[in-house]
Structures are given as structure tokens and as C-alpha cells.
Design a protein around this motif. Structure first.
Motif, PDB file in Angstrom:
ATOM      1  N   TRP A 542       0.827  -1.196   0.000  1.00  0.00           N
ATOM      2  CA  TRP A 542       0.000   0.000   0.000  1.00  0.00           C
ATOM      3  C   TRP A 542       0.862   1.246   0.000  1.00  0.00           C
ATOM      4  CZ3 TRP A 542      -4.679  -0.946   3.816  1.00  0.00           C
ATOM      5  CH2 TRP A 542      -5.460  -2.002   3.311  1.00  0.00           C
ATOM      6  N   ILE A 543       0.314   2.335  -0.447  1.00  0.00           N
ATOM      7  CA  ILE A 543       1.071   3.580  -0.534  1.00  0.00           C
ATOM      8  C   ILE A 543       1.189   4.187   0.864  1.00  0.00           C
ATOM      9  CG2 ILE A 543       1.285   5.798  -1.700  1.00  0.00           C
ATOM     10  CD1 ILE A 543       1.247   3.209  -3.501  1.00  0.00           C
ATOM     11  N   GLY A 544       2.406   4.150   1.372  1.00  0.00           N
ATOM     12  CA  GLY A 544       2.630   4.564   2.757  1.00  0.00           C
ATOM     13  C   GLY A 544       2.747   3.383   3.696  1.00  0.00           C
ATOM     14  N   GLY A 545       2.829   2.151   3.152  1.00  0.00           N
ATOM     15  CA  GLY A 545       2.973   0.971   3.979  1.00  0.00           C
ATOM     16  C   GLY A 545       1.639   0.454   4.496  1.00  0.00           C
ATOM     17  N   ARG A 546       1.693  -0.422   5.475  1.00  0.00           N
ATOM     18  CA  ARG A 546       0.488  -1.081   5.981  1.00  0.00           C
ATOM     19  C   ARG A 546      -0.555  -0.118   6.522  1.00  0.00           C
ATOM     20  NH1 ARG A 546       1.079  -6.558   6.334  1.00  0.00           N
ATOM     21  NH2 ARG A 546       3.198  -7.342   6.004  1.00  0.00           N
TER      22      ARG A 546
END
Length: 563
Positions: A542-546
């Protein structure tokens, strides 16, 4: 013709008329405004003979260039604006041009210049709604404009013009302080500020700004303002310089479509400091640097004078030249999306069919849960993506992703007139994913900079659409779709119950593959690429991590005998 004289040859032939393709463009560095003031006394004088001779010589050369490019003589036009219109020897100047070159000078009135300038701004965007200002050397114009589906509307009053051009205001501010004490100079400048503030406030009232535009400004915290003319472009390039050198790594160095927030646009002290101290600023000449304090003064006054203020500033490359050309186009040509027009010349004959497959892979807005595809990613961007889906495929794997990533800013679509920076970033990132998203380390920073223009949601969808495009390029490697005997059908829906705990929400991509005994590898290709699409939905991607933006993606592959 004020701060410089521009020469250009454009091609308005279909199918690319909407983007006003330029075959040749150059500039004669002659300021007709400056030439009309005695350098010692500052008194207004006629345009000097040596300047007239230089202009005439440049026009004769331009006729030769037009002949080389097979431009019919009847299509060569000379458009004159403020500096020529107000010259003490305007008639003699135009007569000399006519006698020597055989070309008639078309003089724009003050009102027409403002209207044509607004058309030039409209030419540089798909849709426009807001206030417009054009800052030349001798004057500045203000009006409002809406441009939707090729229909352009401006104030019934046309535009309001003031003698507050970048060069004129620089000269005026200098004169107000010359021979005076600092206190008296400050007082004189304050009087000018109040005069200008009152004039712009009155102009706003006279322009009869539409009520819906005003209400939107009230609700959103100010008007969008579209800026053209050399004075404002110089201001825009200063802001671009700051965003690339001091504020990060802004990836696109094109002024048309560049935007600045209210805080950035009105940070006049910072911009004046940069203009004084920076060694070299891209596209800002020494003359423009000298005019920065005057432009800063104007920006301050306008920000104070406009009711409800300025929310965002959009910079436009288009001006009188583009406005004259845009006026020649029919409404049905004007309404065409510039990005689609620019990419059609690269499209395979099945581009529309592939576009329909991509769009089928995007669920319709949810009737209950509120989930939907971002409105900011228009169908025009999707169509453009499909038009150029195969352009970089002949390249080696090492080069394709990189070339695709740069295609909208320095590559094949960089000169397209009328495309926003956001759409350039969206398309570039989709194309990079279509070539498996593999980049050498040197280019990764550029990719991150492009992402910085967009929201996390938009970035995620570029990954999804780009990877779906890669899958379809595997199903149709030649870009040829026989819609009578399709190989694949695509459908999609919002869904839930994903993951081990069945709690995740996301989308389900349904791929129906026609079973073909003579092509046993196709199903395997689809399965392999479907896994890549599924990975886009993994939380770690995901964009920005979890904890960032994304959604789960479920793939349902169905092998069928017939559709």
C-alpha cells in the motif's frame, strides 16, 4: 510585442489541432516598451529608427522561414498589442512594416487583447473556471473565465486593463523614490499601493463575476487564478526553482499546468530574496530578475484587493499567440481533451477496445459503501494510457520503464499543450507500471517526485491500472483485438471478506478467458500477471505501507468455452 517579439509557426490541421502543435518558435530580444523611454531622462519617446529597422529585418527573415516551411503568405499574421498600440509613432511604425514586408499589422484593442489572452489561458487546460490575469511589460489585464466542453465564457465587460505591467511598474516604483527621502519615498509608494488596490477592487466589481464562482470561492477559501504573460511566468519559474532546489525535487519543469498554493504564491519576501541571491535560475533572465520586486508588489496588492482571496495559482504558457490560434478552432475541436489528442497518433487500431477492458476492470461507484474510483483520474487519462500502451514495447527491458516514466515530461508528450502536471504524473506512473515498474536506482527518485504531485489514493490506482494494462498487453501482444472473437472479458466489483480473517474490503477483478487449444500458454500468462495485480492489493505494498492507502484485490479467473 512588448517585452519581446515572438515568432512561431503552428499547424492547425486535424487531427492534432486542439493542442496547437508548434513547428517553430523563437524570440527577438527587443523590448518595444523599454525602447519608448529615454534612458537618461525617462521621458516617453517614439520607437527609435534603429529598433524599427531591427524589427523589420526580423520580420523579413521570418517570411523566408515561412517560405521554407511552405506556409502560404495569406496565413502569415502580425499581431500587435499594448506597446505598439500606445507608441507615439504607432502609425509610422506599422506603415514601415507594411511597406517593407508587405504584411499588415493587426492591432488588438485593449478589450480584445484581454479576451484573446483569456482564450490563450483556456487553450492550456482541459477545463478552466476562475479569475485570469495577464501580466505583460506595459500593462496587466484581469477578467474571469469558464471553459467547459469547448465553450468559453468570459466577463461581458471583456477584461479590465491597467498600466501596471512588469516593466512599467518597475519604472514607476523607481521614479517614486528617486530624489526623495526614505520617508517620502515610502509615502509615495503607499499611495500607489492604495490606488492599485482600489482599482483592482473596482475592476472585480465591474467584471460581474458569476455568483456560482463566488460561492465556490467562499466555500473553498478563495478563487483559483490563472496567470499568463511574461511577468507572471517569471514568477512561476521562481516558484518552480524553489520547489526543485529548496523545497524538494519537483519533477516537471514545464510552466504550463504548474500550480502553487496561496502560501507559496504570496510568499513575496522569499521570492525576492531568491531572485537577488541565486546564481542562476532556470528560465529567469536578468531582465526578469530586475522586475521581481515590481511583480511582488503587484501580487501583494492583488491578494489584498480581491474579495475572498486567492486559493491556488495556476500558471499558463498560453497568451495572445495561443489565444489567436485557439479562437480559430471550432467548439467541437476545442472540447477535445488535449491528452487524448496528443496520444491518438500513437494508438493501435484496437486502443478503444483495450480502453473498454481497462474501464471494465474499475468497479462502478458503490451505491451503499461510498467506494469509488477517484474523479481526478479521468477517462481521458485512461484512454491516453491505452493509446500509448505499446509505444515503448520495442525497447529493451532496461530502457522501457524509464522511457515511459519520462514520456510525459521530457519525452514524446512533453510538448503537448494543455495537459496538467497531475495528468502528466498519472499517465507516466501508469506507463511505468505497464513495463513491470522496474527502474535503475538513478530513476527511482524521479518516480518518487512524480508521486509527490499526487495523493496516495491516486498513486495506488496508477499501480492497479498500469498492472492491468500489462496483463492485457500479454493477452494482446500485438495490440490487435478482434471484438467478434475476444480472448478475454473483464468485469469488476466492490467486495469484502478478503484475507485470513475475512475482514478486508477491496475489489474483485473477474477475468473470463476463452479456452483456446491452439494457445495453451495464454492462461498461464494471465495467471502470472494476475498475481502481480493481486500484489498491488497486499498491505505491505500500500502507498505509505500497511497504515497507508490501498485495498485488497481478489482475482477470479474463469476459463470458458464461449462468451
Amino acid at each position: 510585442m512588448t517585452n519581446g517579439i515572438r515568432f512561431s509557426v503552428s499547424n492547425l490541421a486535424p487531427p492534432t489541432s486542439r493542442i496547437l502543435p508548434t513547428l517553430l518558435s523563437y524570440r527577438l530580444d527587443v523590448s518595444l516598451y523599454t525602447a519608448q523611454y529615454d534612458p537618461e531622462t525617462g521621458d516617453r519617446v517614439p520607437i527609435p529608427d534603429e529598433v524599427i529597422n531591427e524589427v523589420v529585418a526580423a520580420l523579413l527573415r521570418f517570411k523566408i522561414i515561412c517560405n521554407d516551411l511552405s506556409v502560404p503568405r495569406k496565413h502569415i499574421r502580425i499581431i500587435a498589442t499594448e506597446a505598439t498600440r500606445t507608441a507615439l509613432n504607432s502609425e509610422e511604425f506599422r506603415k514601415e512594416i507594411r511597406n517593407v514586408t508587405g504584411l499588415e499589422v493587426e492591432m488588438l484593442s485593449e478589450e480584445e487583447e484581454g479576451y484573446v489572452g483569456a482564450l490563450g489561458v483556456a487553450s492550456g487546460f482541459s477545463d478552466v473556471s476562475g479569475l485570469v490575469m495577464d501580466l505583460g511589460g506595459g500593462s496587466t489585464q484581469i477578467t474571469w473565465i469558464t471553459s467547459t466542453a469547448g465553450r468559453v465564457e468570459v466577463s461581458p465587460k471583456g477584461s479590465v486593463s491597467f498600466p501596471y505591467g512588469a516593466a512599467a511598474l518597475t519604472k514607476k516604483l523607481k521614479e517614486l523614490r528617486e530624489g526623495k527621502s526614505p520617508e517620502d519615498g515610502d509615502a509615495a509608494v503607499a499611495r500607489l499601493r492604495e490606488e492599485m488596490r482600489t482599482n483592482f477592487a473596482n475592476a472585480y466589481n465591474d467584471l460581474q463575476v458569476p455568483e456560482n464562482m463566488i460561492q465556490k470561492a467562499v466555500s473553498e477559501g478563495g478563487f483559483p487564478i490563472y496567470l499568463s504573460g511574461g511577468g507572471f511566468r517569471g514568477w512561476g519559474y521562481l516558484l518552480l526553482y524553489l520547489s526543485q532546489v529548496h523545497g524538494g525535487h519537483y519533477p516537471i519543469s514545464l510552466i504550463n499546468g504548474f500550480s502553487a498554493s496561496k502560501a507559496e504564491f504570496e510568499d513575496v519576501e522569499r521570492l525576492k530574496k531568491v531572485a537577488r541571491q541565486a546564481d542562476k535560475i532556470f528560465r529567469v533572465s536578468d531582465r526578469r530578475r530586475a522586475q521581481v520586486p515590481a511583480v511582488a508588489f503587484l501580487v501583494n496588492v492583488v491578494a489584498e484587493a480581491l474579495p475572498h482571496g486567492i486559493r491556488i495559482a495556476h500558471f499558463a504558457q498560453g497568451g495572445v499567440r495561443e489565444g489567436i490560434l485557439f479562437r480559430e478552432l471550432t467548439p467541437d475541436v476545442r472540447e477535445r481533451d488535449p491528452l487524448e489528442v496528443a496520444t491518438e497518433i500513437y494508438a493501435h487500431k484496437s486502443a478503444d477496445a483495450i480502453s473498454n477492458l481497462i474501464l471494465a476492470g474499475i468497479p462502478k461507484p458503490s451505491q451503499t459503501g461510498g467506494r469509488s474510483f477517484p474523479e481526478s483520474i479521468s477517462k481521458h487519462v485512461i484512454h491516453a494510457f491505452c493509446n500509448v500502451l505499446y509505444v515503448h514495447s520495442p525497447m529493451s527491458k532496461e530502457a522501457a520503464s524509464t522511457a515511459a516514466l519520462y514520456s510525459t515530461s521530457t519525452g514524446i508528450m512533453s510538448s503537448t499543450h494543455g495537459v496538467s502536471h497531475e495528468d502528466r504524473a498519472l499517465l507516466a506512473l501508469m506507463l511505468e507500471e505497464r513495463y513491470e515498474g522496474e527502474l535503475p536506482p538513478r530513476e527511482s527518485q524521479f518516480k518518487q517526485s512524480l508521486r509527490g504531485i499526487l495523493s496516495s489514493e491516486e498513486i495506488w490506482w496508477t499501480r492497479y491500472v498500469g498492472t492491468l494494462g500489462l496483463l492485457l498487453s500479454k493477452v494482446y501482444p500485438a495490440g490487435v483485438v478482434d471484438e467478434k472473437t475476444p480472448r478475454i472479458k473483464v468485469d469488476s466489483e466492490w467486495a469484502s471478506g478478503f484475507g485470513k480473517r475475512k475482514r478486508k474490503e477491496g475489489l474483485r477483478l473477474i477475468l473470463s478467458i476463452k479456452k483456446m487449444e491452439h494457445d495453451p500458454m495464454m492462461l498461464r500468462e494471465v495467471e502470472d500477471q494476475a498475481e502481480d495485480i493481486k500484489k498491488v492489493g497486499k498491505q505491505k505494498h500500500w502507498i505509505g505501507g500497511r497504515a497507508g492507502w490501498g485495498m485488497a484485490v481478489d482475482i477470479d479467473i474463469r476459463e470458458v468455452e464461449e462468451f
